[in-house]
Design a protein around this motif. Structure first.
Motif, short mmCIF file in Angstrom:
data_model
loop_
_atom_site.label_atom_id
_atom_site.label_comp_id
_atom_site.label_asym_id
_atom_site.label_seq_id
_atom_site.Cartn_x
_atom_site.Cartn_y
_atom_site.Cartn_z
N MET A 1 -4.48 -6.61 -8.37
CA MET A 1 -3.77 -7.86 -8.24
C MET A 1 -2.27 -7.61 -8.14
N ASP A 2 -1.76 -6.64 -8.90
CA ASP A 2 -0.34 -6.33 -8.86
C ASP A 2 0.07 -5.82 -7.48
N LEU A 3 -0.77 -5.02 -6.87
CA LEU A 3 -0.48 -4.47 -5.54
C LEU A 3 -0.42 -5.60 -4.51
N LEU A 4 -1.35 -6.50 -4.56
CA LEU A 4 -1.36 -7.62 -3.64
C LEU A 4 -0.14 -8.52 -3.86
N LYS A 6 2.79 -7.61 -4.99
CA LYS A 6 3.97 -6.91 -4.46
C LYS A 6 4.00 -6.99 -2.93
N ILE A 7 2.85 -6.90 -2.28
CA ILE A 7 2.78 -7.06 -0.83
C ILE A 7 3.25 -8.46 -0.43
N GLN A 8 2.84 -9.47 -1.17
CA GLN A 8 3.27 -10.83 -0.88
C GLN A 8 4.79 -10.97 -1.06
N GLU A 9 5.32 -10.39 -2.11
CA GLU A 9 6.76 -10.47 -2.36
C GLU A 9 7.55 -9.80 -1.24
N LEU A 10 7.14 -8.60 -0.87
CA LEU A 10 7.85 -7.88 0.19
C LEU A 10 7.69 -8.56 1.54
N SER A 11 6.54 -9.18 1.78
CA SER A 11 6.34 -9.93 3.02
C SER A 11 7.31 -11.10 3.09
N PHE A 12 7.48 -11.80 2.00
CA PHE A 12 8.41 -12.91 1.94
C PHE A 12 9.83 -12.44 2.23
N LEU A 41 6.83 -2.11 2.53
CA LEU A 41 5.71 -3.01 2.80
C LEU A 41 4.58 -2.29 3.53
N ASN A 42 4.90 -1.51 4.52
CA ASN A 42 3.88 -0.76 5.25
C ASN A 42 3.17 0.24 4.35
N ALA A 43 3.91 0.89 3.46
CA ALA A 43 3.29 1.85 2.53
C ALA A 43 2.34 1.14 1.57
N ALA A 47 -1.74 1.55 1.23
CA ALA A 47 -2.38 1.87 -0.06
C ALA A 47 -3.44 0.83 -0.40
N TYR A 48 -3.13 -0.44 -0.17
CA TYR A 48 -4.09 -1.51 -0.46
C TYR A 48 -5.34 -1.35 0.41
N GLU A 49 -5.12 -1.12 1.71
CA GLU A 49 -6.26 -1.03 2.63
C GLU A 49 -7.13 0.19 2.34
N GLN A 50 -6.54 1.26 1.88
CA GLN A 50 -7.34 2.44 1.52
C GLN A 50 -8.22 2.15 0.33
N GLN A 51 -7.73 1.32 -0.59
CA GLN A 51 -8.49 1.05 -1.80
C GLN A 51 -9.44 -0.14 -1.65
N TYR A 52 -9.02 -1.19 -0.93
CA TYR A 52 -9.79 -2.43 -0.91
C TYR A 52 -10.30 -2.84 0.47
#
Length: 80
Positions: A1-4, A6-12, A41-43, A47-52
């Protein structure tokens, strides 16, 4: 959840910097910030896609044969 999150924050941040740079294309500091955020954001997305699995199901993530996206749980099926 934390990773997602952070992705949302950086996307914003990336979207806001994009809009700012559209009207201030000569702001070198903003461009440096945008490039830094984009790399982070790309990193994190990788990381998210490798795990989920893929964040987006169309055009941005290659798939092995046979089609793999259907084998992953849907976003609403993931328990955090």
């Amino acid at each position: 959840m934390d990773l997602l999150r952070k992705i949302q924050e950086l996307s914003f941040i990336a979207i806001e910097l994009t809009l700012y740079l559209d009207t201030h294309p000569e702001d070198q500091n903003a461009l440096v910030q945008y490039n830094t955020v984009s790399q982070q954001l790309n990193a994190l997305k990788q990381a998210y896609e490798q795990q989920y699995g893929p964040l987006i199901a169309y055009g941005f993530t290659p798939s092995a044969y046979p089609w793999q996206y259907i084998n992953e749980p849907w976003p609403w099926q993931i328990e955090y």
